[in-house]
Structure formats: C-alpha cells, structure tokens
Design an enzyme around this catalytic site. Structure first.
Site, short mmCIF file in Angstrom:
data_model
loop_
_atom_site.label_atom_id
_atom_site.label_comp_id
_atom_site.label_asym_id
_atom_site.label_seq_id
_atom_site.Cartn_x
_atom_site.Cartn_y
_atom_site.Cartn_z
N ASP A 12 -2.66 7.06 6.98
CA ASP A 12 -3.85 7.71 7.55
C ASP A 12 -4.07 9.15 7.21
O ASP A 12 -3.04 9.75 7.17
CB ASP A 12 -4.05 7.35 9.09
N HIS A 29 -7.91 10.52 -1.37
CA HIS A 29 -7.49 9.19 -1.58
C HIS A 29 -6.67 9.36 -2.80
O HIS A 29 -5.46 8.88 -3.15
CB HIS A 29 -8.76 8.36 -1.76
N LEU A 122 13.47 -3.42 -4.13
CA LEU A 122 12.19 -3.28 -3.26
C LEU A 122 11.17 -4.19 -3.19
O LEU A 122 10.43 -4.28 -4.59
CB LEU A 122 11.97 -1.70 -3.28
#
Length: 224
Positions: A12, A29, A122
């Site tokens: 956020d 962004h 991962l």
C-alpha cells in the site's frame, strides 16, 4: 525461534508516494516495482518458501481507467523483462485471483506460470483481481458441485491458495490498518505487522526487522 515459510504483503502507498513526490500516482506504481525486487531478493536470503503480494484487488476496478491500464502495462513489461531472471533464480510464479484480463495478459500470465512451474526455490504468488470473499464463495460452490461436505479441509483444497501454507506473517505498508479483503480465510493465525512507510520507501532493513520480531514472538495458537 519461529519457523517462517510464508510472508504475505499488502503493498500500500504507491499512489500517495507518487503524488507527493511527482504529482503522479503512476510514478509511484513504477517505483513500487523496485521494492518488489528488493523484497523478493531478501525473501530468498531468508530462505522463505512462499511470498504472496497483493497487486490488484477486485475493488481496484473502481479506479480511473487510465491508471488501471498503466498498472497492467507495468505488469506486462515487468513479467516480460524479469521472467528469465526469475526462472534462472529458481523462482516459481503463481497467479491467484480471477483471470478476467485481456487475452494478451492472460496468455502472458499462463506462460509465466508454465515456464517456472518446475522451479523449487521461492514461490512468488501474485494476487491479481483478487478478493477473499469471492474466493471463499467460489470454494464452497466447487465443493457443492462435487457433492462434498463443507469442511475446513475441503474449503482449503478449493481456494486459490490450495497446497500453499497459510501465511506466517502479513505486512501492510502505507500507514493503513485493515485487511482490505485479502486472504481473510488464510490469515486466521497470522502475525500482522503494519508499517507507516509507503511501499516504495519500504526497504530490506524494514523487512528484516519485521522478520526478526516475528522470530521472537510466542505463538500460542489457542494454547496457554
């Protein structure tokens, strides 16, 4: 010391960061992608097996169309540029959420999963067009269609996150303290950390500090 297998993050603050510095949400962004790369590398350094990033929610469609288009263009470019690197680093990509995008993006997402499917390092889960309430409803619909009992185990098996352990840690950046319809079922016993930093300012040290705090928490799971 608590084992750590799965970290989930609500990233956020990109838009606010971009407005504050450049009067442009889109610049925020773009900057947020750099943080993603840092957090992926740090997760690997800490031998974390699953990292789930909340990239776009079912509610985010309410945003201006120009911003939505920019976000998906960013995602497309990011995957095209980074896919080979992820594959080389043994990272497995998985998309969770409803696949209701353009044919071009859907094909890219599917190809990214296919290329990295056999990787054993991962697992990077990207939550796109994701909403937890819809996920739970759809899980129950699948159970009913299969004529199975509605049990905790069957719900788990029909979620987007089937075969993925529940998060040990949830991190939300951006000075906001809510879950925003993210992994509501899966977060039942997750340790939650809120950071005041906007996502582009969140760094490896902040992440590592949270991991250290988590390691020393006494987790009771209902016991004394």
């Amino acid at each position: 010391m608590n084992p750590l297998n799965h970290v989930a993050i609500i990233m956020d603050g990109n838009g606010r960061w971009g407005l504050k510095r450049y009067n442009s949400r889109n610049r925020g962004h773009r900057a947020g992608l750099d943080t993603i790369e840092k957090i992926v590398r740090t997760s690997i350094d800490h031998n974390i097996k699953f990292l789930t990033l909340f990239a776009f929610s079912t509610e985010n469609w309410k945003r201006p169309k120009s911003e939505i288009n920019y976000l998906f263009d960013l995602l497309e470019n990011f995957l095209k540029i980074k896919l080979n690197q992820f594959h080389k680093n043994n990272i497995k990509l998985k998309i969770i959420g409803q696949r209701k995008f353009s044919k071009k993006l859907n094909k890219l997402l599917s190809n990214s999963e296919k290329v990295t499917n056999r990787n054993t390092g991962l697992q990077l889960n990207i939550a796109l067009n994701y909403g937890s309430r819809i996920e739970i409803i759809n899980s129950i619909k699948k159970i009913n269609k299969k004529k199975l009992s509605v049990t905790e185990d069957n719900i788990n098996k029909n979620l987007y996150t089937k075969n993925i352990p529940d998060p040990d840690i949830l991190i939300r950046t951006g000075k906001t303290r809510r879950l925003s319809n993210f992994l509501l079922w899966q977060l039942s016993y997750t340790e939650i950390f809120f950071s005041n930093k906007l996502w582009p300012d969140f760094n490896e040290r902040n992440y590592t500090d949270i991991i250290k705090k988590y390691r020393n928490i006494k987790r009771n799971f209902g016991e004394v």
